[in-house]
Design a protein around this motif. Structure first.
Motif, PDB file in Angstrom:
ATOM      1  N   GLY A 259       0.814  -1.211   0.000  1.00 29.60           N
ATOM      2  CA  GLY A 259       0.000   0.000   0.000  1.00 29.60           C
ATOM      3  C   GLY A 259       0.847   1.260   0.000  1.00 29.60           C
ATOM      4  O   GLY A 259       0.532   2.241  -0.701  1.00 29.60           O
ATOM      5  N   LEU A 260       1.928   1.260   0.771  1.00 28.27           N
ATOM      6  CA  LEU A 260       2.810   2.430   0.795  1.00 28.27           C
ATOM      7  C   LEU A 260       3.493   2.629  -0.553  1.00 28.27           C
ATOM      8  O   LEU A 260       3.677   3.769  -1.010  1.00 28.27           O
ATOM      9  CB  LEU A 260       3.859   2.267   1.898  1.00 28.27           C
ATOM     10  CG  LEU A 260       3.338   2.352   3.340  1.00 28.27           C
ATOM     11  CD1 LEU A 260       4.458   2.063   4.328  1.00 28.27           C
ATOM     12  CD2 LEU A 260       2.743   3.728   3.616  1.00 28.27           C
ATOM     13  N   ILE A 261       3.871   1.541  -1.191  1.00 29.26           N
ATOM     14  CA  ILE A 261       4.487   1.663  -2.520  1.00 29.26           C
ATOM     15  C   ILE A 261       3.483   2.243  -3.513  1.00 29.26           C
ATOM     16  O   ILE A 261       3.831   3.111  -4.341  1.00 29.26           O
ATOM     17  CB  ILE A 261       4.994   0.287  -2.986  1.00 29.26           C
ATOM     18  CG1 ILE A 261       6.198  -0.143  -2.138  1.00 29.26           C
ATOM     19  CG2 ILE A 261       5.377   0.322  -4.466  1.00 29.26           C
ATOM     20  CD1 ILE A 261       6.736  -1.511  -2.491  1.00 29.26           C
ATOM     21  N   ASN A 262       2.231   1.818  -3.435  1.00 29.07           N
ATOM     22  CA  ASN A 262       1.200   2.385  -4.315  1.00 29.07           C
ATOM     23  C   ASN A 262       1.005   3.873  -4.058  1.00 29.07           C
ATOM     24  O   ASN A 262       0.820   4.663  -4.996  1.00 29.07           O
ATOM     25  CB  ASN A 262      -0.115   1.638  -4.115  1.00 29.07           C
ATOM     26  CG  ASN A 262      -0.074   0.229  -4.685  1.00 29.07           C
ATOM     27  OD1 ASN A 262       0.668  -0.041  -5.624  1.00 29.07           O
ATOM     28  ND2 ASN A 262      -0.864  -0.661  -4.122  1.00 29.07           N
ATOM     29  N   LEU A 263       1.035   4.274  -2.783  1.00 32.89           N
ATOM     30  CA  LEU A 263       0.909   5.697  -2.463  1.00 32.89           C
ATOM     31  C   LEU A 263       2.057   6.504  -3.045  1.00 32.89           C
ATOM     32  O   LEU A 263       1.850   7.605  -3.575  1.00 32.89           O
ATOM     33  CB  LEU A 263       0.844   5.885  -0.947  1.00 32.89           C
ATOM     34  CG  LEU A 263      -0.442   5.413  -0.250  1.00 32.89           C
ATOM     35  CD1 LEU A 263      -0.310   5.570   1.261  1.00 32.89           C
ATOM     36  CD2 LEU A 263      -1.645   6.192  -0.754  1.00 32.89           C
ATOM     37  N   GLU A 264       3.278   5.971  -2.930  1.00 33.98           N
ATOM     38  CA  GLU A 264       4.430   6.678  -3.480  1.00 33.98           C
ATOM     39  C   GLU A 264       4.339   6.783  -5.003  1.00 33.98           C
ATOM     40  O   GLU A 264       4.647   7.834  -5.591  1.00 33.98           O
ATOM     41  CB  GLU A 264       5.723   5.960  -3.076  1.00 33.98           C
ATOM     42  CG  GLU A 264       5.995   5.924  -1.586  1.00 33.98           C
ATOM     43  CD  GLU A 264       6.157   7.306  -0.998  1.00 33.98           C
ATOM     44  OE1 GLU A 264       6.516   8.241  -1.745  1.00 33.98           O
ATOM     45  OE2 GLU A 264       5.921   7.476   0.204  1.00 33.98           O
ATOM     46  N   GLN A 265       3.909   5.714  -5.644  1.00 35.14           N
ATOM     47  CA  GLN A 265       3.753   5.757  -7.095  1.00 35.14           C
ATOM     48  C   GLN A 265       2.655   6.725  -7.505  1.00 35.14           C
ATOM     49  O   GLN A 265       2.803   7.457  -8.502  1.00 35.14           O
ATOM     50  CB  GLN A 265       3.454   4.352  -7.617  1.00 35.14           C
ATOM     51  CG  GLN A 265       4.624   3.386  -7.483  1.00 35.14           C
ATOM     52  CD  GLN A 265       4.279   1.983  -7.908  1.00 35.14           C
ATOM     53  OE1 GLN A 265       3.099   1.630  -8.006  1.00 35.14           O
ATOM     54  NE2 GLN A 265       5.289   1.168  -8.165  1.00 35.14           N
ATOM     55  N   ASN A 266       1.561   6.758  -6.766  1.00 33.93           N
ATOM     56  CA  ASN A 266       0.490   7.716  -7.068  1.00 33.93           C
ATOM     57  C   ASN A 266       0.968   9.147  -6.904  1.00 33.93           C
ATOM     58  O   ASN A 266       0.565  10.036  -7.661  1.00 33.93           O
ATOM     59  CB  ASN A 266      -0.708   7.452  -6.167  1.00 33.93           C
ATOM     60  CG  ASN A 266      -1.392   6.138  -6.484  1.00 33.93           C
ATOM     61  OD1 ASN A 266      -1.261   5.622  -7.591  1.00 33.93           O
ATOM     62  ND2 ASN A 266      -2.121   5.587  -5.521  1.00 33.93           N
ATOM     63  N   GLN A 267       1.822   9.375  -5.896  1.00 33.27           N
ATOM     64  CA  GLN A 267       2.350  10.727  -5.692  1.00 33.27           C
ATOM     65  C   GLN A 267       3.195  11.166  -6.886  1.00 33.27           C
ATOM     66  O   GLN A 267       3.122  12.310  -7.341  1.00 33.27           O
ATOM     67  CB  GLN A 267       3.193  10.751  -4.406  1.00 33.27           C
ATOM     68  CG  GLN A 267       3.778  12.118  -4.062  1.00 33.27           C
ATOM     69  CD  GLN A 267       2.711  13.121  -3.678  1.00 33.27           C
ATOM     70  OE1 GLN A 267       1.615  12.744  -3.293  1.00 33.27           O
ATOM     71  NE2 GLN A 267       3.029  14.399  -3.813  1.00 33.27           N
ATOM     72  N   ILE A 268       3.994  10.236  -7.396  1.00 33.02           N
ATOM     73  CA  ILE A 268       4.834  10.563  -8.554  1.00 33.02           C
ATOM     74  C   ILE A 268       3.965  10.833  -9.783  1.00 33.02           C
ATOM     75  O   ILE A 268       4.192  11.808 -10.529  1.00 33.02           O
ATOM     76  CB  ILE A 268       5.820   9.412  -8.831  1.00 33.02           C
ATOM     77  CG1 ILE A 268       6.801   9.274  -7.658  1.00 33.02           C
ATOM     78  CG2 ILE A 268       6.584   9.647 -10.127  1.00 33.02           C
ATOM     79  CD1 ILE A 268       7.711   8.069  -7.767  1.00 33.02           C
ATOM     80  N   ILE A 269       2.960   9.993  -9.991  1.00 33.47           N
ATOM     81  CA  ILE A 269       2.067  10.189 -11.133  1.00 33.47           C
ATOM     82  C   ILE A 269       1.313  11.503 -11.005  1.00 33.47           C
ATOM     83  O   ILE A 269       1.072  12.215 -12.003  1.00 33.47           O
ATOM     84  CB  ILE A 269       1.092   9.001 -11.245  1.00 33.47           C
ATOM     85  CG1 ILE A 269       1.860   7.709 -11.531  1.00 33.47           C
ATOM     86  CG2 ILE A 269       0.057   9.261 -12.329  1.00 33.47           C
ATOM     87  CD1 ILE A 269       2.658   7.738 -12.812  1.00 33.47           C
ATOM     88  N   LYS A 270       0.940  11.883  -9.774  1.00 29.99           N
ATOM     89  CA  LYS A 270       0.227  13.141  -9.576  1.00 29.99           C
ATOM     90  C   LYS A 270       1.095  14.332  -9.950  1.00 29.99           C
ATOM     91  O   LYS A 270       0.625  15.307 -10.555  1.00 29.99           O
ATOM     92  CB  LYS A 270      -0.217  13.250  -8.120  1.00 29.99           C
ATOM     93  CG  LYS A 270      -1.069  14.480  -7.847  1.00 29.99           C
ATOM     94  CD  LYS A 270      -1.556  14.512  -6.414  1.00 29.99           C
ATOM     95  CE  LYS A 270      -0.429  14.795  -5.454  1.00 29.99           C
ATOM     96  NZ  LYS A 270      -0.921  14.983  -4.056  1.00 29.99           N
ATOM     97  N   ILE A 271       2.387  14.249  -9.620  1.00 34.14           N
ATOM     98  CA  ILE A 271       3.294  15.344  -9.968  1.00 34.14           C
ATOM     99  C   ILE A 271       3.378  15.517 -11.478  1.00 34.14           C
ATOM    100  O   ILE A 271       3.319  16.640 -12.013  1.00 34.14           O
ATOM    101  CB  ILE A 271       4.684  15.087  -9.358  1.00 34.14           C
ATOM    102  CG1 ILE A 271       4.611  15.174  -7.832  1.00 34.14           C
ATOM    103  CG2 ILE A 271       5.704  16.090  -9.892  1.00 34.14           C
ATOM    104  CD1 ILE A 271       5.898  14.779  -7.139  1.00 34.14           C
ATOM    105  N   PHE A 272       3.501  14.390 -12.193  1.00 37.74           N
ATOM    106  CA  PHE A 272       3.563  14.472 -13.654  1.00 37.74           C
ATOM    107  C   PHE A 272       2.248  14.988 -14.233  1.00 37.74           C
ATOM    108  O   PHE A 272       2.246  15.754 -15.211  1.00 37.74           O
ATOM    109  CB  PHE A 272       3.897  13.097 -14.240  1.00 37.74           C
ATOM    110  CG  PHE A 272       5.343  12.733 -14.151  1.00 37.74           C
ATOM    111  CD1 PHE A 272       6.279  13.351 -14.957  1.00 37.74           C
ATOM    112  CD2 PHE A 272       5.776  11.776 -13.253  1.00 37.74           C
ATOM    113  CE1 PHE A 272       7.621  13.023 -14.881  1.00 37.74           C
ATOM    114  CE2 PHE A 272       7.113  11.445 -13.160  1.00 37.74           C
ATOM    115  CZ  PHE A 272       8.041  12.066 -13.979  1.00 37.74           C
ATOM    116  N   SER A 273       1.128  14.582 -13.652  1.00 38.44           N
ATOM    117  CA  SER A 273      -0.172  15.035 -14.159  1.00 38.44           C
ATOM    118  C   SER A 273      -0.343  16.529 -13.966  1.00 38.44           C
ATOM    119  O   SER A 273      -0.809  17.252 -14.871  1.00 38.44           O
ATOM    120  CB  SER A 273      -1.294  14.277 -13.442  1.00 38.44           C
ATOM    121  OG  SER A 273      -1.186  12.885 -13.661  1.00 38.44           O
TER     122      SER A 273
END
Length: 329
Positions: A259-273
């Protein structure tokens, strides 16, 4: 390798191989470790039994692991070896009880065998008058070894839990790399607990089968063995419950880490978006004024270039300020 032990003053004594096979005195324990065909045949001729092969010991059917034949009890269990390493292994160990004699057959060297063999030969060692008591002593040594391994695993799992839920200001890439290492540690502990639980279940089955078989030992020894059997069953059950608790905790930590890895990946994707949305309006403005049509009035306007740059900056700042106000950045 074949080691032979006899009872002397209620203590086990290691005897010479040739003397032990030639002597008419009853031997208490024949320990076969990676035996050759000749050593196996010598023990078979001495006791009138047929010792199972390595392939037969690895059978998982209950009838192939727990049975009676030629007046002897054949009991094969799954033991654990290399519990101190990162890669514990399961090894089959066979106990053969015929009268007051015990035969152990193994193709690995679990530490409890070394510990017990050294302990019983000391002057103040445990009383061992029959092979059944030797077998129970070996099972107790395995239980103690398993308890130590579970205690270490519990401490390691607590350390992993603190690492998973700790607060950190590290970058997303660094944190994700650390979590990947934690997943590997969680997997190793999960494998260890699986091996331990299978061994404990195997011990419970072996002891339950032995209790169900009427022995031919003296009444005093039978009474003592029954008490020790109850302790072994209770210890195996309690350790099995503890191993199950640790397994559930491992599964929880694995889910939390993923779950923490998914949160970190979502944070990165949010920055790019957000970056894509911020730079979209300036790109639109630059595309319009890069068409260079003659009918565009701004082409001959002296302030057209500064106006275009200002329009791009303003169009980039407005989405940025909006996202900032909403707390998305």
């Amino acid at each position: 390798m074949l080691r032979i032990y006899k009872s002397q003053n209620s203590r086990l004594v290691l005897v010479d191989l040739l003397d032990g096979l030639a002597s008419q005195e009853a031997m208490i324990w024949f320990d076969l470790f990676n035996p050759s065909s000749e050593e196996t045949r010598l023990v078979e001729d001495r006791l009138g039994i047929e010792i199972p092969t390595r392939d037969e010991m690895q059978e998982i059917e209950l009838s192939d692991r727990l049975y009676q034949e030629d007046g002897a009890e054949f009991m094969t269990m799954t033991a654990t070896a290399k519990l101190d390493s990162d890669y514990p292994v399961k090894v089959p160990v066979t106990f053969i009880l015929k009268g007051t004699t015990l035969v152990t057959v193994r193709h690995a060297d679990p530490k409890p065998f070394q510990i017990y063999a050294n302990r019983i030969q000391k002057p103040n060692g445990a009383v061992c008058e029959t092979g059944e008591l030797v077998m129970l002593g070996l099972l107790e040594a395995m239980i103690d070894r398993t308890a130590d391994a579970l205690e270490r695993a519990g401490s390691d799992i607590d350390a992993i839990s603190r690492e998973v839920f700790r607060k950190s200001n590290a970058s997303a890439t660094k944190k994700t790399r650390d979590l990947q290492s934690l997943i590997e540690q969680i997997g190793q502990k999960g494998d260890l607990l699986t091996v331990i639980r299978e061994s404990l279940v195997s011990i419970g089955r072996l002891v339950a089968y032995h209790v169900a078989i009427e022995g031919s030992t003296p009444r005093k020894a039978a009474k003592e063995s029954r008490q020790r059997v109850k302790l072994i069953q209770r210890d195996a059950a309690s350790l099995g419950d503890h191993a199950l608790f640790l397994s559930n905790k491992i599964n929880f930590l694995l889910d939390a880490t993923l779950g923490l890895i998914n949160l970190e990946q979502n944070q990165i994707i949010k920055i790019f978006s957000v970056a894509a949305v911020v730079f979209l309006p300036p790109t639109l403005v630059a595309s319009i004024y890069g068409m260079n049509f003659e009918a565009m009035p701004e082409l001959h306007w002296k302030l057209g270039y500064p106006f275009g740059l200002a329009a791009m900056v303003i169009s980039a700042l407005l989405p940025y300020l909006y996202f900032k106000r909403r707390g998305w950045l």
